[in-house]
Design a protein around this motif. Sequence first.
Motif, PDB file in Angstrom:
ATOM      1  N   ASP A  33      -9.053  -4.909  -3.225  1.00 44.54           N
ATOM      2  CA  ASP A  33      -8.856  -3.981  -2.099  1.00 44.54           C
ATOM      3  C   ASP A  33      -7.806  -2.918  -2.437  1.00 44.54           C
ATOM      4  O   ASP A  33      -7.946  -1.753  -2.079  1.00 44.54           O
ATOM      5  CB  ASP A  33      -8.426  -4.748  -0.840  1.00 44.54           C
ATOM      6  N   LYS A  34      -6.750  -3.341  -3.123  1.00 40.40           N
ATOM      7  CA  LYS A  34      -5.716  -2.356  -3.477  1.00 40.40           C
ATOM      8  C   LYS A  34      -6.230  -1.376  -4.526  1.00 40.40           C
ATOM      9  O   LYS A  34      -5.912  -0.191  -4.485  1.00 40.40           O
ATOM     10  CB  LYS A  34      -4.454  -3.070  -3.964  1.00 40.40           C
TER      11      LYS A  34
ATOM     12  N   TYR B 122       0.812  -1.218   0.000  1.00 39.61           N
ATOM     13  CA  TYR B 122       0.000   0.000   0.000  1.00 39.61           C
ATOM     14  C   TYR B 122       0.850   1.273   0.000  1.00 39.61           C
ATOM     15  O   TYR B 122       0.524   2.239  -0.697  1.00 39.61           O
ATOM     16  CB  TYR B 122      -0.965   0.000   1.198  1.00 39.61           C
TER      17      TYR B 122
ATOM     18  N   SER C 197      -5.481  -7.146  -6.834  1.00 37.65           N
ATOM     19  CA  SER C 197      -6.344  -7.176  -5.650  1.00 37.65           C
ATOM     20  C   SER C 197      -7.393  -6.058  -5.702  1.00 37.65           C
ATOM     21  O   SER C 197      -7.055  -4.883  -5.901  1.00 37.65           O
ATOM     22  CB  SER C 197      -5.461  -7.037  -4.396  1.00 37.65           C
TER      23      SER C 197
END
Length: 351
Positions: A335-336, A300, A333
């Motif tokens: 979420d990323k 992140y 991903s």
Amino acid sequence: MIETETPNLLYDSMFMKACRCEPTDYTPIWLMRQAGRYMKEYRDIREKVPFLDLCKNAQLAAEVMITAVERIGVDAAIIFSDILLILQPMGMDLEYIKNEGPVLHNPIRSFDQIRNLREVDPAESLSFVFDVVRSTRAMLQPDIPLIGFAGAPFTVASYMIEGGSSKNYENTKTLMYSEPRAWHDLMSLISSATAKYLNGQVNAGAQALQLFDSWVGCLSPSDYREFVLPYTKSVIDAIVDGTPLIHFGTGTAMLLELMKEAGGQIIGLDFRVELKQAWDRLGQVAVQGNLDPCVLYADYSEIEKRAKHILDQTKGRNGHIFNLGHGILPTMSVDKVAALVDYVHNQSSKL
Ligand code: CP3
């Protein structure tokens, strides 16, 4: 008489303002291939429905895109479709093969084959795409612009001639160099169909357009000028007035000025150029891009650092739409991706 102004949520959205190079409260972001195999919801649908059937099912195609837009929080939607759908009504035998991608079983290699291609009347043979535009527009939040799209003539021609994806484009270039008359006929045919197709999407409810010239970076500037620019320009010149068009390609570092000459209110940058340098060269035009999609494989903090590097290069200028330099890959991903969207919104609202 007191004039009351009705707010126009689409016209005043950050995405549309950025298209017009107007100031925005934050940098709008959407991502190429934002609906696709990296999402479990999409994979679940694809287990039951073949890709082409999905593109032809307006309700389901709209749902797929809206699920993605809501999950990751982007500022614009693109219709769920594909650049190769225009080839079927021309008479091409198109199939999407699992883990291989698109294949055209009857590739175009000769003048005779080009003569036998059919002219496309999108209102008739591609009306299912206009249905996708209408149902997506109807189901989408009223402040989220919808982008229609098509492949640019060169990229579409390359699929027709190679019969699928290619590394060296040897058949495409053979036709271009050895049978220029045939090449020009083919490009004219694709261009006129594409212009009608894009205008049909605007009439069905798209607020903006993107022209994907994904593979044009395999050409030299002089070949681009001679064999591509007049056709791409003819498509863009034919678009209904006032509809912003994003002109995107990859590997185009040496072609950017020529792409601007061909047209488009927004130039889409891939990740192989520094955004500021490219924008300085381009001058007065909006730009879209250009985070390397593979940055999404990093952690992140690295994603944020690299997204910030892009935002920092836009300081003092209006007209930046954040995007990746090419599409999201199936192994990325969710979420990323969502975190990137949040970060771009938060960070840019501080600038
Ligand atoms: O961005 C989006 O989510 C909208 C939908 C969209 C698709 N294709 C759906 C799709 C868009 C904008 C495209 C454009 C497209 N299609 C391009 C230009 C963009 C780029 O990547 O440069 C190109 C070159 C194509 C041709 C194409 N279609 C290829 C090469 C492939 C196979 C590669 C892959 O990603 O599987 C497709 C199939 C395709 N188009 C899929 C999707 C979601 C995957 C189909 C599946 O297996 O479910």
